[in-house]
Motif scaffolding. Sequence first.
Motif, PDB file in Angstrom:
ATOM      1  N   GLY A  32     103.569  51.550  18.156  1.00 43.64           N
ATOM      2  CA  GLY A  32     102.398  51.467  19.017  1.00 43.64           C
ATOM      3  C   GLY A  32     101.109  51.415  18.224  1.00 43.64           C
TER       4      GLY A  32
ATOM      5  N   PRO B  90     102.701  53.418  23.258  1.00 44.33           N
ATOM      6  CA  PRO B  90     101.450  54.175  23.125  1.00 44.33           C
ATOM      7  C   PRO B  90     100.419  53.452  22.261  1.00 44.33           C
ATOM      8  CG  PRO B  90     103.322  55.647  22.899  1.00 44.33           C
ATOM      9  CD  PRO B  90     103.871  54.249  22.909  1.00 44.33           C
ATOM     10  N   GLY B  91      99.270  53.163  22.827  1.00 45.34           N
ATOM     11  CA  GLY B  91      98.183  52.559  22.081  1.00 45.34           C
ATOM     12  C   GLY B  91      98.250  51.058  21.919  1.00 45.34           C
TER      13      GLY B  91
ATOM     14  N   ALA C 251      96.862  57.417  19.988  1.00 43.07           N
ATOM     15  CA  ALA C 251      97.985  57.438  20.924  1.00 43.07           C
ATOM     16  C   ALA C 251      99.308  57.631  20.195  1.00 43.07           C
ATOM     17  CB  ALA C 251      98.009  56.137  21.731  1.00 43.07           C
TER      18      ALA C 251
ATOM     19  N   ALA D  48     101.896  60.900  20.554  1.00 41.23           N
ATOM     20  CA  ALA D  48     103.308  60.717  20.899  1.00 41.23           C
ATOM     21  C   ALA D  48     104.209  61.234  19.783  1.00 41.23           C
ATOM     22  CB  ALA D  48     103.590  59.244  21.183  1.00 41.23           C
TER      23      ALA D  48
ATOM     24  N   ASP E 286     106.497  52.877  27.524  1.00 40.38           N
ATOM     25  CA  ASP E 286     105.303  53.485  28.105  1.00 40.38           C
ATOM     26  C   ASP E 286     104.151  52.481  27.991  1.00 40.38           C
ATOM     27  OD1 ASP E 286     103.862  55.796  29.164  1.00 40.38           O
ATOM     28  OD2 ASP E 286     102.882  55.909  27.216  1.00 40.38           O
ATOM     29  N   ALA E 287     103.137  52.669  28.817  1.00 40.23           N
ATOM     30  CA  ALA E 287     101.866  51.946  28.693  1.00 40.23           C
ATOM     31  C   ALA E 287     102.090  50.436  28.682  1.00 40.23           C
ATOM     32  CB  ALA E 287     101.123  52.439  27.443  1.00 40.23           C
TER      33      ALA E 287
ATOM     34  N   THR F 122      93.143  52.266  18.580  1.00 35.67           N
ATOM     35  CA  THR F 122      93.815  53.336  19.329  1.00 35.67           C
ATOM     36  C   THR F 122      94.940  53.975  18.523  1.00 35.67           C
ATOM     37  OG1 THR F 122      95.205  51.625  20.364  1.00 35.67           O
ATOM     38  CG2 THR F 122      93.284  52.426  21.625  1.00 35.67           C
TER      39      THR F 122
ATOM     40  N   CYS G  77     105.276  60.766  26.750  1.00 40.37           N
ATOM     41  CA  CYS G  77     106.178  59.784  26.161  1.00 40.37           C
ATOM     42  C   CYS G  77     106.870  60.353  24.922  1.00 40.37           C
ATOM     43  CB  CYS G  77     105.398  58.517  25.822  1.00 40.37           C
ATOM     44  SG  CYS G  77     106.319  57.269  24.900  1.00 40.37           S
TER      45      CYS G  77
ATOM     46  N   GLY H  64      95.195  60.370  26.955  1.00 37.98           N
ATOM     47  CA  GLY H  64      96.209  60.756  25.980  1.00 37.98           C
ATOM     48  C   GLY H  64      97.346  61.579  26.530  1.00 37.98           C
TER      49      GLY H  64
ATOM     50  N   ASP I  29     100.631  59.732  26.577  1.00 39.44           N
ATOM     51  CA  ASP I  29     101.201  59.573  25.243  1.00 39.44           C
ATOM     52  C   ASP I  29     101.978  60.823  24.844  1.00 39.44           C
ATOM     53  OD1 ASP I  29      99.852  57.056  24.965  1.00 39.44           O
ATOM     54  OD2 ASP I  29      98.029  58.156  24.467  1.00 39.44           O
TER      55      ASP I  29
END
Length: 289
Positions: free
Chosen positions: A37, A115-116, A45, A49, A143-144, A42, A233, A227, A230
């Motif tokens: 990620g 994440p991110g 993130a 995680a 995720d995300a 970012t 996750c 966050g 994250d």
Amino acid sequence: MPNRSDTKVITPALLRDWALPVPSGGKDARGTVLVVGGSRFTPGAVLLAGVAALRAGAGVLQLATAESTAAALSIQVPEALVVGLPETSAGAVAGRSGDRLSDLVAEADVVAVGPGLNDIDETLRLLHVVCDAAPSDTALVLDAYALGALSHEPGLLVGAGRPVVLTPNLTEARHLLGRDVGEDLDAEAAELADRYDAVVSLFGHVADPDGGSWREESGDAGLGTSGSGDVRCGLLAGLLSRGARPAQAACWAAFAHAVSGQRLVPQYGRIGFLARELLAEIPHTIATV
């Protein structure tokens, strides 16, 4: 479509009867988590995680992120192996096949993607790299932006027999469903689990493709902070790494995430704590169930 059982409320008693594995031996017995990620803007993130995965019990942590931030991230998370990935001109992680990322994926027990990340097209390419390199028993947590990418190719994971957990928020669930999210989140989580052949954790509402359904009811407004997702996750990835099954990990993660937030309320109020402050609460929350 499986017959859905009545939704069970996630309580300490339920979790005690569904005890987490307690690996013995060295760090390898607690598994390896790889978080894929981040971007130039970012990197935090991935940090959140990754540290959450360690706090939940993962033995080895590896982070694959934008190459411009990898050195700084390796200093911030000295417990992790940090690998820089190629970037686009806009600072997004580029979804290119490469020996280093593929090798890391092939050796990991759990791969958390999303994440991110901040580019849907590149993220979809990354998902293909991960799916091509990961053994069939490697667990995935999406995720995300990984969820947004999956919505563009909904059959990617169906029928693969792979352990997968999806962790959408309401916006991501709308993309995955292709419509607005209704008020019955138990039903929406169940529909997503059926459609994507994966365990789904949607705002504490957990469903698996076999018909199981659970609900965590103690989460509060403070978890709606930058966050926080994250952390959840990574927490989930860490529980999978130590040997929990996907639905079990999702239920434990939903509970530990919510109760860790509750533990911060006396010090910071209901909406004053930060996502990074959840991290230190995770081990105690899990240990005292």
